[in-house]
Design a protein around this motif. Structure first.
Motif, PDB file in Angstrom:
ATOM      1  N   GLU A 169     -22.601  17.401 -37.704  1.00 15.84           N
ATOM      2  CA  GLU A 169     -21.418  17.138 -36.900  1.00 15.84           C
ATOM      3  C   GLU A 169     -21.492  17.962 -35.627  1.00 15.84           C
ATOM      4  O   GLU A 169     -22.308  18.879 -35.499  1.00 15.84           O
ATOM      5  CB  GLU A 169     -20.141  17.467 -37.670  1.00 15.84           C
ATOM      6  CG  GLU A 169     -20.053  18.907 -38.133  1.00 15.84           C
ATOM      7  CD  GLU A 169     -18.802  19.178 -38.940  1.00 15.84           C
ATOM      8  OE1 GLU A 169     -17.742  18.600 -38.604  1.00 15.84           O
ATOM      9  OE2 GLU A 169     -18.871  19.965 -39.901  1.00 15.84           O
ATOM     10  N   GLU A 170     -20.650  17.638 -34.681  1.00 20.63           N
ATOM     11  CA  GLU A 170     -20.605  18.363 -33.410  1.00 20.63           C
ATOM     12  C   GLU A 170     -20.022  19.752 -33.624  1.00 20.63           C
ATOM     13  O   GLU A 170     -19.103  19.938 -34.418  1.00 20.63           O
ATOM     14  CB  GLU A 170     -19.746  17.580 -32.424  1.00 20.63           C
ATOM     15  CG  GLU A 170     -19.589  18.209 -31.064  1.00 20.63           C
ATOM     16  CD  GLU A 170     -18.652  17.406 -30.177  1.00 20.63           C
ATOM     17  OE1 GLU A 170     -17.611  17.951 -29.770  1.00 20.63           O
ATOM     18  OE2 GLU A 170     -18.951  16.225 -29.910  1.00 20.63           O
ATOM     19  N   GLY A 171     -20.565  20.728 -32.919  1.00 22.59           N
ATOM     20  CA  GLY A 171     -20.023  22.069 -33.031  1.00 22.59           C
ATOM     21  C   GLY A 171     -20.830  23.092 -32.261  1.00 22.59           C
ATOM     22  O   GLY A 171     -21.769  22.743 -31.545  1.00 22.59           O
TER      23      GLY A 171
ATOM     24  N   ALA B  75     -11.000  28.947 -40.307  1.00 19.82           N
ATOM     25  CA  ALA B  75     -12.127  28.150 -39.809  1.00 19.82           C
ATOM     26  C   ALA B  75     -12.779  27.375 -40.948  1.00 19.82           C
ATOM     27  O   ALA B  75     -12.988  27.907 -42.042  1.00 19.82           O
ATOM     28  CB  ALA B  75     -13.155  29.053 -39.145  1.00 19.82           C
ATOM     29  N   ARG B  76     -13.103  26.112 -40.670  1.00 28.87           N
ATOM     30  CA  ARG B  76     -13.838  25.281 -41.624  1.00 28.87           C
ATOM     31  C   ARG B  76     -15.329  25.374 -41.321  1.00 28.87           C
ATOM     32  O   ARG B  76     -15.748  25.354 -40.168  1.00 28.87           O
ATOM     33  CB  ARG B  76     -13.369  23.823 -41.493  1.00 28.87           C
ATOM     34  CG  ARG B  76     -14.069  22.844 -42.415  1.00 28.87           C
ATOM     35  CD  ARG B  76     -13.572  21.430 -42.181  1.00 28.87           C
ATOM     36  NE  ARG B  76     -13.835  20.963 -40.821  1.00 28.87           N
ATOM     37  CZ  ARG B  76     -15.018  20.474 -40.415  1.00 28.87           C
ATOM     38  NH1 ARG B  76     -16.051  20.420 -41.241  1.00 28.87           N
ATOM     39  NH2 ARG B  76     -15.166  20.067 -39.165  1.00 28.87           N
ATOM     40  N   SER B  77     -16.151  25.486 -42.364  1.00 29.94           N
ATOM     41  CA  SER B  77     -17.596  25.570 -42.167  1.00 29.94           C
ATOM     42  C   SER B  77     -18.130  24.327 -41.483  1.00 29.94           C
ATOM     43  O   SER B  77     -17.689  23.210 -41.778  1.00 29.94           O
ATOM     44  CB  SER B  77     -18.309  25.766 -43.505  1.00 29.94           C
ATOM     45  OG  SER B  77     -17.997  27.019 -44.074  1.00 29.94           O
ATOM     46  N   LEU B  78     -19.083  24.528 -40.576  1.00 29.31           N
ATOM     47  CA  LEU B  78     -19.736  23.400 -39.913  1.00 29.31           C
ATOM     48  C   LEU B  78     -20.772  22.809 -40.863  1.00 29.31           C
ATOM     49  O   LEU B  78     -21.493  23.537 -41.547  1.00 29.31           O
ATOM     50  CB  LEU B  78     -20.416  23.885 -38.626  1.00 29.31           C
ATOM     51  CG  LEU B  78     -20.823  22.792 -37.630  1.00 29.31           C
ATOM     52  CD1 LEU B  78     -19.600  22.165 -36.975  1.00 29.31           C
ATOM     53  CD2 LEU B  78     -21.743  23.378 -36.558  1.00 29.31           C
TER      54      LEU B  78
ATOM     55  N   ALA C 155     -17.398  29.931 -34.864  1.00 31.31           N
ATOM     56  CA  ALA C 155     -17.740  29.785 -33.445  1.00 31.31           C
ATOM     57  C   ALA C 155     -17.145  28.512 -32.864  1.00 31.31           C
ATOM     58  O   ALA C 155     -16.640  28.504 -31.728  1.00 31.31           O
ATOM     59  CB  ALA C 155     -19.252  29.789 -33.265  1.00 31.31           C
ATOM     60  N   THR C 156     -17.181  27.444 -33.625  1.00 32.09           N
ATOM     61  CA  THR C 156     -16.657  26.157 -33.160  1.00 32.09           C
ATOM     62  C   THR C 156     -15.143  26.214 -32.964  1.00 32.09           C
ATOM     63  O   THR C 156     -14.616  25.769 -31.939  1.00 32.09           O
ATOM     64  CB  THR C 156     -17.026  25.040 -34.150  1.00 32.09           C
ATOM     65  OG1 THR C 156     -18.457  24.952 -34.254  1.00 32.09           O
ATOM     66  CG2 THR C 156     -16.468  23.699 -33.708  1.00 32.09           C
ATOM     67  N   LEU C 157     -14.436  26.766 -33.947  1.00 34.62           N
ATOM     68  CA  LEU C 157     -12.981  26.873 -33.834  1.00 34.62           C
ATOM     69  C   LEU C 157     -12.599  27.796 -32.670  1.00 34.62           C
ATOM     70  O   LEU C 157     -11.676  27.488 -31.902  1.00 34.62           O
ATOM     71  CB  LEU C 157     -12.384  27.393 -35.136  1.00 34.62           C
ATOM     72  CG  LEU C 157     -10.862  27.565 -35.166  1.00 34.62           C
ATOM     73  CD1 LEU C 157     -10.146  26.265 -34.817  1.00 34.62           C
ATOM     74  CD2 LEU C 157     -10.395  28.089 -36.517  1.00 34.62           C
TER      75      LEU C 157
END
Length: 279
Positions: free
Chosen positions: A38-40, A266-269, A103-105
């Protein structure tokens, strides 16, 4: 740090990876790749490399910490003994996925708040997973955020329970100033306008407005401006801040927004590791 990473792996392996030992004969060589599903924003690549290197697995980094990926993009290529790779696979992926999720969040939150306050800093808090604080804090940095304190010895942060035992804002700041090196900033957590003004007059470097609503924050900022105290301190807000209300705080004009939301929520990527046999 290498010892911490090795401990994580060996705690997962135990005496041996019985599945891999039962199925995979010695002498095989494989190549593989870690792929984003997924994107991140990626974080933890250097730690993954450190684990693989410890187990004699060769790596080729294609996406570095802080870089964005799209679904299907290869983050890293690896090659080596499949027994080693399979034994460390879960630990590597868990770290990468957890850190990349943070990092994404963080990056998403920063993009949101900078749309209304281009200069505001988004920082983490010490609401991290015990034993993983170093990794989670570095994930915040990869997402463009500020780590705030890694540990208690980074800087002074006077909180409500300190004040309850010391007896007041000015006294607490005075004691801290006498004790710590000039190299350490002194921050104090306050809950009222009166405490904020006391802290500014006592020479605090950073004033954290804790659990104030946006209107209360604006009132404090105006009072500091009127008293010619605003330029002397960094103003931080914290407490119950998440994606639903962070824009309201950013619009107040504060310098720093610190929030545990970017770590604890945060949800894991989604990442995976695929292997192919070479010989």
């Amino acid at each position: 740090m290498r010892q911490d990473l090795a401990k994580m792996v060996y705690e997962d392996i135990g005496f041996e990876d019985i599945t891999t030992r039962a199925l995979i004969p010695p002498g095989l060589q494989v190549r593989g790749q870690i792929i984003g599903r997924e994107e991140g924003i990626i974080a933890g690549v250097e730690l993954a490399v450190a684990i693989f290197t410890e187990f004699a697995v060769e790596t080729e980094i294609l996406v570095g910490d802080g870089e964005k990926i799209e679904p299907g993009q290869i983050v890293m290529k690896i090659s080596g003994d499949p027994r080693s790779i399979l034994s460390v696979e879960r630990t590597v992926l868990n770290l990468l996925m957890r850190m990349s999720g943070i990092a994404t969040l963080t990056a998403n939150v920063i993009k949101m708040v900078r749309s209304v306050n281009p200069d505001v800093i988004v920082a983490g808090t010490r609401k991290t997973t015990p034993g993983l604080q170093f990794f989670e804090k570095n994930a915040i940095r990869s997402g463009g955020g500020d780590t705030h304190r890694y540990r208690l010895d980074d800087s002074v942060l006077i909180k409500d329970n300190h004040l309850a035992l010391v007896g007041g804002v000015a006294e607490a700041i005075s004691r801290a100033r006498k004790y710590v090196s000039f190299t350490k900033k002194i921050e104090i957590e306050v809950e009222t306008l009166e405490e904020a003004l006391q802290a500014a007059n006592a020479g605090a470097d950073i004033i954290m407005l804790d659990n104030m609503d946006p209107d209360g924050v604006i009132t404090v900022l105006k009072a500091l401006e009127d008293g010619n105290l605003r330029g002397n301190v960094i103003i931080e807000v914290s407490g119950g801040i998440n994606s639903d209300n962070i824009l309201q705080f950013a619009k107040t004009g504060v310098d720093v927004i610190s929030t545990g939301y970017i770590t604890h929520s945060a949800r894991s990527l989604d990442l995976s590791l695929d292997l192919d046999k070479i010989h």
